[in-house]
Design a protein around this motif. Structure first.
Motif, PDB file in Angstrom:
ATOM      1  N   LEU A 211       4.385  26.112  11.262  1.00 28.88           N
ATOM      2  CA  LEU A 211       4.508  26.139   9.828  1.00 28.88           C
ATOM      3  C   LEU A 211       5.704  25.397   9.369  1.00 28.88           C
ATOM      4  CD1 LEU A 211       3.280  29.599   8.614  1.00 28.88           C
ATOM      5  CD2 LEU A 211       1.811  27.624   8.570  1.00 28.88           C
ATOM      6  N   VAL A 212       5.647  24.687   8.027  1.00 28.16           N
ATOM      7  CA  VAL A 212       6.973  23.899   7.834  1.00 28.16           C
ATOM      8  C   VAL A 212       8.023  24.654   7.425  1.00 28.16           C
ATOM      9  CG1 VAL A 212       6.209  23.589   5.384  1.00 28.16           C
ATOM     10  CG2 VAL A 212       7.597  21.994   6.749  1.00 28.16           C
ATOM     11  N   ALA A 213       7.594  26.080   7.009  1.00 32.90           N
ATOM     12  CA  ALA A 213       9.032  26.866   6.442  1.00 32.90           C
ATOM     13  C   ALA A 213       9.962  27.035   7.477  1.00 32.90           C
ATOM     14  CB  ALA A 213       8.792  28.179   5.810  1.00 32.90           C
ATOM     15  N   PRO A 214       9.121  27.692   8.882  1.00 33.22           N
ATOM     16  CA  PRO A 214      10.203  28.069   9.927  1.00 33.22           C
ATOM     17  C   PRO A 214      11.055  26.618  10.289  1.00 33.22           C
ATOM     18  CG  PRO A 214       7.904  29.135  10.151  1.00 33.22           C
ATOM     19  CD  PRO A 214       8.184  27.937   8.910  1.00 33.22           C
ATOM     20  N   GLY A 215      10.245  25.511  10.310  1.00 31.01           N
ATOM     21  CA  GLY A 215      11.014  24.396  10.967  1.00 31.01           C
ATOM     22  C   GLY A 215      12.183  24.150   9.908  1.00 31.01           C
ATOM     23  N   TYR A 216      11.984  24.322   8.601  1.00 29.82           N
ATOM     24  CA  TYR A 216      13.205  24.306   7.804  1.00 29.82           C
ATOM     25  C   TYR A 216      14.118  25.023   8.092  1.00 29.82           C
ATOM     26  CZ  TYR A 216      10.358  20.874   4.612  1.00 29.82           C
ATOM     27  OH  TYR A 216       9.972  19.811   4.013  1.00 29.82           O
ATOM     28  N   THR A 217      13.846  26.083   8.367  1.00 26.16           N
ATOM     29  CA  THR A 217      14.954  27.189   8.339  1.00 26.16           C
ATOM     30  C   THR A 217      15.754  26.660   9.790  1.00 26.16           C
ATOM     31  OG1 THR A 217      13.615  28.899   7.689  1.00 26.16           O
ATOM     32  CG2 THR A 217      15.266  29.785   9.138  1.00 26.16           C
ATOM     33  N   MET A 218      15.041  26.317  10.816  1.00 22.36           N
ATOM     34  CA  MET A 218      15.716  25.511  11.932  1.00 22.36           C
ATOM     35  C   MET A 218      16.604  24.572  11.422  1.00 22.36           C
ATOM     36  SD  MET A 218      12.923  25.817  14.904  1.00 22.36           S
ATOM     37  CE  MET A 218      11.759  27.039  14.993  1.00 22.36           C
ATOM     38  N   ALA A 219      16.156  23.834  10.640  1.00 23.00           N
ATOM     39  CA  ALA A 219      16.956  22.464  10.406  1.00 23.00           C
ATOM     40  C   ALA A 219      18.060  22.983   9.669  1.00 23.00           C
ATOM     41  CB  ALA A 219      16.001  21.634   9.402  1.00 23.00           C
ATOM     42  N   ARG A 220      18.078  24.066   8.927  1.00 27.06           N
ATOM     43  CA  ARG A 220      19.158  24.362   8.171  1.00 27.06           C
ATOM     44  C   ARG A 220      20.172  25.080   8.715  1.00 27.06           C
ATOM     45  NH1 ARG A 220      15.469  25.787   3.948  1.00 27.06           N
ATOM     46  NH2 ARG A 220      14.977  27.961   5.216  1.00 27.06           N
ATOM     47  N   THR A 221      19.620  25.861  10.180  1.00 32.60           N
ATOM     48  CA  THR A 221      20.555  26.544  11.232  1.00 32.60           C
ATOM     49  C   THR A 221      21.219  25.657  11.719  1.00 32.60           C
ATOM     50  OG1 THR A 221      19.078  28.245  11.207  1.00 32.60           O
ATOM     51  CG2 THR A 221      20.587  28.013  13.062  1.00 32.60           C
ATOM     52  N   LEU A 222      20.607  24.467  12.303  1.00 26.30           N
ATOM     53  CA  LEU A 222      21.378  23.459  12.842  1.00 26.30           C
ATOM     54  C   LEU A 222      22.280  22.716  12.105  1.00 26.30           C
ATOM     55  CD1 LEU A 222      21.773  21.720  15.637  1.00 26.30           C
ATOM     56  CD2 LEU A 222      19.936  20.239  15.009  1.00 26.30           C
ATOM     57  N   ALA A 223      21.983  22.565  10.946  1.00 30.51           N
ATOM     58  CA  ALA A 223      23.194  21.769   9.998  1.00 30.51           C
ATOM     59  C   ALA A 223      24.277  22.633  10.078  1.00 30.51           C
ATOM     60  CB  ALA A 223      22.415  21.345   8.596  1.00 30.51           C
ATOM     61  N   ALA A 224      23.976  23.892   9.840  1.00 28.72           N
ATOM     62  CA  ALA A 224      25.068  24.921   9.569  1.00 28.72           C
ATOM     63  C   ALA A 224      25.983  25.037  10.838  1.00 28.72           C
ATOM     64  CB  ALA A 224      24.735  26.365   9.242  1.00 28.72           C
ATOM     65  N   ARG A 225      25.258  24.992  12.152  1.00 28.24           N
ATOM     66  CA  ARG A 225      25.923  25.103  13.286  1.00 28.24           C
ATOM     67  C   ARG A 225      26.823  23.969  13.713  1.00 28.24           C
ATOM     68  NH1 ARG A 225      26.237  25.599  19.220  1.00 28.24           N
ATOM     69  NH2 ARG A 225      27.304  23.692  18.915  1.00 28.24           N
ATOM     70  N   LEU A 226      26.280  22.618  13.187  1.00 29.04           N
ATOM     71  CA  LEU A 226      27.046  21.506  13.552  1.00 29.04           C
ATOM     72  C   LEU A 226      28.560  21.551  12.551  1.00 29.04           C
ATOM     73  CD1 LEU A 226      24.320  18.922  14.029  1.00 29.04           C
ATOM     74  CD2 LEU A 226      25.628  19.804  15.829  1.00 29.04           C
ATOM     75  N   ASN A 227      28.225  22.330  11.677  1.00 32.03           N
ATOM     76  CA  ASN A 227      29.617  22.733  10.657  1.00 32.03           C
ATOM     77  C   ASN A 227      30.268  23.727  11.236  1.00 32.03           C
ATOM     78  OD1 ASN A 227      29.628  20.617   8.349  1.00 32.03           O
ATOM     79  ND2 ASN A 227      27.506  20.720   8.385  1.00 32.03           N
ATOM     80  N   GLN A 228      30.244  24.147  12.440  1.00 31.21           N
ATOM     81  CA  GLN A 228      31.039  25.146  13.284  1.00 31.21           C
ATOM     82  C   GLN A 228      30.651  26.568  12.372  1.00 31.21           C
ATOM     83  OE1 GLN A 228      32.023  24.030  15.810  1.00 31.21           O
ATOM     84  NE2 GLN A 228      31.761  22.055  15.031  1.00 31.21           N
ATOM     85  N   ASP A 229      29.627  26.766  11.726  1.00 32.91           N
ATOM     86  CA  ASP A 229      29.226  28.284  10.956  1.00 32.91           C
ATOM     87  C   ASP A 229      28.852  28.942  12.092  1.00 32.91           C
ATOM     88  OD1 ASP A 229      28.325  30.359   9.752  1.00 32.91           O
ATOM     89  OD2 ASP A 229      27.281  29.176   8.245  1.00 32.91           O
ATOM     90  N   ALA A 230      29.738  29.829  12.376  1.00 32.48           N
ATOM     91  CA  ALA A 230      29.432  30.800  13.399  1.00 32.48           C
ATOM     92  C   ALA A 230      28.326  31.717  13.140  1.00 32.48           C
ATOM     93  CB  ALA A 230      30.659  31.639  13.711  1.00 32.48           C
ATOM     94  N   GLU A 231      27.999  32.204  11.899  1.00 32.58           N
ATOM     95  CA  GLU A 231      26.965  33.036  11.488  1.00 32.58           C
ATOM     96  C   GLU A 231      25.669  32.541  11.589  1.00 32.58           C
ATOM     97  OE1 GLU A 231      28.046  36.079   8.898  1.00 32.58           O
ATOM     98  OE2 GLU A 231      29.311  35.926  10.797  1.00 32.58           O
TER      99      GLU A 231
END
Lengths: 122, 837
Positions: free
Chosen positions: B290-310
């Protein structure tokens, strides 16, 4: 008058009710005539038959405007019909017939296409 | 200054969402970002792919433009598939060149699974994923008659919709015993099948295709394992998706047993420089289609590349709410009740075509899952219960039972925790919305602009509005309670305007305080207010066009356009002579007669022009109008009381008649029903009425704001052991206070429930006169009673008013022709529309 239609005299000005509708019997069957004095033109005519119930009741609905479009609400199930086009505002695939209407002196005349005339007339 | 290179492989919905989320963050400044897409078109909305056949173009479906990409500093390589990922040398290869990288994001999506059926690769065997696929389907369908979709899941039904909109006779072939086997149970699947077949798509379940061979009447023939076959001009495979992991696989990244690029909670693959998101990624051994979990992954990765440890992807809710071929389908959480000890509530209305199932935890407190078919109305509320672990109400079935007056018992916005997800497309929580309001948003539009809530699929629109309204109200911001588009006022405010300014016509009210020309909402409401304030005849010329047909013609319109007539029979007491008159009139006009629940007689089937004739006869016999058509006092029901009954302690009939004679004709926001019982046995069922009176040894007990009907409510005991006059005075005040403060179409029961301070407050106002209004209320009531006139009497005596009852003004003798009748149990009744040829 043309070969294909007929300006039929259906009633007089005195029969009209301001802000409301009356029903007349025409060669095309029952027609509802509405008189909204604040509109220009002030007369509207659409079929009197409510397509959702099959009952002849539209002239007895409440008139008004929705987003500027003059409408009547069916007294049975409350769908709104444009007084100009007959299109149902809630379901645009549903449309009742609308008829040109005008004042000729104090007589109200309707333009009823010949093709719509019923042979089992009044 | 950018000194590193980030390569995103795949320009689908998830890849695009990643860029949206990442491009403007601080970390993005470190990178030159290159995006590679295999398709020649920029990322587009695949969820609404079938709209491509409904007239939408790529531009309509596109999620962005090349200009947007350039503006964000992204380099877009369309129509340039990546052919090799060389991790040793950190570069990707395409037919056009090679590019070195510091980090790679794989967003390669999925491809349609085509079952290895003999003949699956023939011409006109197609798939449904890209716009190019749709072009191929359109070309194949040109001038042809039938099309088959293999697969009855979510995408398969979307594809069937696409075939249908191409004008093909569409078939769906599903291997499982039902449609949407993942989301629905047997009953839900069966109802969906029925509804879809009613829309002209033929559904074949439990069909295993064994071979596709050349057809005789059409291009192709599908042979099934049960020795049946189906001829078709084209076949679209939509039997599931498989992760597009070819590139990752050949580069040696870790791949799941059944495909999918293995990722951890940070969307990192087995190579720390390579990330994967969307349908190509395998998290916890699961693919999310589904698209929504894919979006969640995309947001997770964007945050992670910004060193967001959470930041971390921790699974996703797979609940879905869709309209498939126009049919509502919803599936939430543990829809199949797989949780040990789970209990079920099912409601299957085959007549209405709706199915609902609730899966509830063993202790009955939490909602684990749900299925809805035919009506997604309860979906938003149910999802909130399931996602937030909110305790269920005592009667959870009320969440899926048909909506009753006033709407389903939706979950109040106050009950939601701050973390509750309101918009899952853009991951907006209730807390985010409160934050936006605290930051200065003062209306729905501003909140939408600020948070993006409800700008995705729009499914949360109603919920968002109620949360925003509620939060604004809590902060003291006024929320629109406008009656309609013509008046920026509530009914109560209009009442005050009319009363205070002495306004006597709709025309002057709308001219001074409204806009436009009114409608069927505000006109009757104002008519009722005018009648309450000034009690003029409702057939006065100015008032006629304001009323519903029932009020205008003072009778109740029935389904075929004829009317029913209910004369007043105060307290239900009637002489034999009057009964005979009713019978004679009914016989003369061939009226269907029935005894009502309010101890009266209802006469059905009178045409418009017959109404005044019939009333002439009824009035001559001493009858008055019963106001059955109006928002006004209907009946006062009574038992025989002390005059006949061994147990009666007071004269209940006498009191009922006194009450009915007093309040008849009173116009109110909604109808009013009374009853008087002669003893505590309560034979008149007074506790289910707006005003209920029960005799005691010492006088009368008064109960108020009860209701029967759709939403039963027991009346509340208001005052005890009242004398006759005390009772009348108290009822005067209660009724007048209700008439003045209730909203349009608000029964007393709902009014009391919404009255701030509730019953105690009402007692203070009425019994203790806390507002000092008591005398005014009584005087107002007395004025209305003093101006009472039987509307029918005034009408039949006035030739001008009678003119209104001509069915056709130009043919007075003509009766309404469209009336189809039949006879049942010796009486006439209308034929159902379906039975009329």
């Amino acid at each position: 008058m043309t070969a294909h239609s007929n300006w039929e005299a259906v009633c007089t000005v005195d029969d009209l009710v301001p802000e409301s509708g009356i029903a007349v019997w025409t060669e095309a069957g029952p027609v509802a005539v509405f008189y909204l004095p604040h509109h220009l033109p002030a007369l509207f005519a659409i079929s009197h038959t409510d397509p959702f119930s099959g009952a002849n009741v539209l002239a007895r609905g409440i008139t008004g405007d929705l987003k500027g479009e003059p409408v009547v609400a069916s007294p049975l199930y409350k769908q709104h019909f444009s007084l100009r086009t007959g299109i149902c505002m809630e379901d645009e695939s549903v449309r009742v017939k609308s008829y040109p209407v005008l004042l000729d002196g104090d007589r109200v005349r309707l333009k009823v296409p010949v093709s719509q005339r019923r042979f089992s007339a009044a | 200054m950018a000194n590193k290179t980030l390569i995103v492989i795949g320009n689908g919905m998830v890849g695009h969402h990643f860029l949206e989320q990442f491009a403007e963050t601080p970390a993005a400044a470190d990178y030159d970002i290159h995006v590679f897409g295999e398709e020649p078109l920029i990322a587009y909305d695949r969820v609404h792919l079938s709209e491509y056949f409904g007239g939408s173009t790529h531009a309509d479906l596109a999620l962005g433009t090349a200009k947007d990409y350039a503006a964000k500093g992204l380099t877009l390589h369309l129509d340039e598939p990546v052919t090799e990922l060389d991790r040793d040398n950190r570069k990707v290869l395409t037919p056009k060149g090679e590019y070195t990288y510091d980090a790679v994001v794989l967003a390669t999506g999925s491809y349609p699974f085509v079952p290895p059926i003999d003949g699956h690769d023939r011409d006109h065997c197609l798939v449904y994923r890209t716009l190019a696929d749709l072009d191929a389907i359109r070309a194949s369908a040109e001038g042809r008659k039938t099309g088959v979709v293999v697969g009855g899941g979510l995408l398969g039904l979307e594809a069937a919709n696409a075939l249908k909109s191409l004008g093909l006779e569409a078939h769906v072939v599903e291997f499982a015993p039902r449609l949407m086997p993942v989301q629905l149970d047997a009953d839900g699947g069966a109802l969906l099948k029925r509804k879809i077949e009613e829309l002209g798509v033929q559904v074949h379940t439990e069909k295993a295709t064994t071979a596709i061979v050349p057809g005789e009447e059409a291009r192709l023939r599908m042979n099934f394992s049960d020795d049946t076959h189906l001829e078709t001009d084209l076949i679209v495979f939509s039997a599931g998706i498989r992760p597009q992991d070819t590139l990752a696989r050949s580069s040696g990244l870790e791949i799941g047993e059944r495909g999918g690029i293995v990722i951890d909670d940070q969307c990192t693959t087995s190579d720390p420089q390579v990330f994967a998101i969307g349908e190509c990624a395998l998290w916890d051994n699961r693919i999310f289609g589904l698209v929504a979990p894919g979006y969640t992954m995309a947001r997770t990765l964007a945050a992670r590349l910004n060193q967001d440890a959470e930041a971390g992807f921790r699974g996703a809710d797979m609940s879905t709410k869709l309209k498939l071929l126009g049919v509502d389908v919803g599936s939430i959480g543990d829809a199949h009740g797989a949780t040990p000890g789970a209990r079920n509530i099912r409601f299957n209305d085959e007549q209405a075509g709706t199915y609902g199932r609730l899966v509830i935890s063993e202790d009955g407190k939490k909602l684990l899952g749900a299925i809805l078919v035919g009506d997604n109305g309860p979906y938003d509320t149910l999802l909130q219960y399931a996602l937030n672990g909110i305790d269920l109400p005592k009667n959870p079935e009320s969440l899926i039972l048909p909506v009753s007056e006033g709407g389903a018992p939706a979950l109040g916005p106050d009950a939601l925790p701050e973390t509750a997800s309101i918009c899952s497309c853009h991951n907006v929580s209730k807390g985010d919305i409160c934050g936006a309001i605290d930051a200065g948003c003062t209306d729905l539009g501003a909140v939408k602009g600020e948070t993006k809530a409800s700008t995705g699929c729009g499914g949360c629109a109603a919920l968002l509005k109620s949360v925003v309204d509620n939060e604004l109200e809590k902060r003291g911001v006024e929320v629109s309670k406008d009656i309609c588009e013509h008046f920026p006022y509530s009914r109560q405010e209009l009442f005050h305007l009319v009363k205070v300014n002495g306004i006597r016509t709709f025309h002057s009210l709308i001219k001074q305080h409204g806009k436009g020309h009114g409608c069927d909402i505000c006109k009757p409401a104002v008519a009722s207010i005018l009648a309450t304030c000034w009690n003029e005849h409702i057939m006065a010329t100015d008032h006629v066009p304001l009323q519903d047909t029932n009020d205008t013609f003072m009778a109740n319109m029935q389904k075929n356009g004829t009317y029913s007539i209910v004369p007043r029979i105060p307290g239900g007491e009637i002489t034999p002579d009057k009964l005979i008159v009713l019978g004679e009139v009914a016989k003369e006009y061939n009226l269907y007669t029935k005894i009502t629940g309010g101890q009266r007689v209802d006469l059905f089937g009178a045409t418009l022009s017959e109404l005044p004739e019939i009333w002439e006869k009824l009035i001559a016999a001493g009858f008055e109008t019963g106001h059955a058509y109006g928002k006004s006092v209907r009946t006062v029901k009574s038992c025989v009381g002390s005059t006949w009954c061994r147990y009666g302690v007071q004269d209940s009939v006498g009191m009922a008649i006194r009450l009915e004679e007093r309040y008849k004709g009173l116009r109110s926001p909604h109808k009013l029903k009374f009853a008087v019982s002669g003893c505590t046995r309560e034979c008149a069922e007074a506790q289910s009425k707006d005003i209920g009176v029960i005799a005691t040894e010492n006088g009368w007990n008064l109960y108020v704001c009860g209701n029967g009907g759709m939403r039963p409510r027991h009346a509340d005991l208001f005052a005890t052991d009242l004398s006759d006059d005390e009772l009348i005075r108290t009822v005067d005040r209660v009724l007048m206070f209700y008439v003045r403060t209730a909203d349009r179409l608000q029964r007393t029961s709902v009014w009391l429930e919404n009255l701030e301070g509730g019953l105690d407050y009402l007692k203070e106002v009425v019994l203790d006169d806390s507002l000092g209004l008591g005398e005014e209320l009584e005087a107002h009531m007395q004025a209305i009673i003093g101006t009472y006139q039987c509307e029918w009497k005034t009408t039949v005596e006035d030739p001008e008013k009678r003119k209104r009852f001509r069915e056709f003004v130009n043919a007075p003798e003509k009766k309404d022709p469209v009336q189809h009748w039949t006879t049942e149990r010796d009486q006439r009744r209308p034929l159902a529309k379906a039975d009329i040829a």
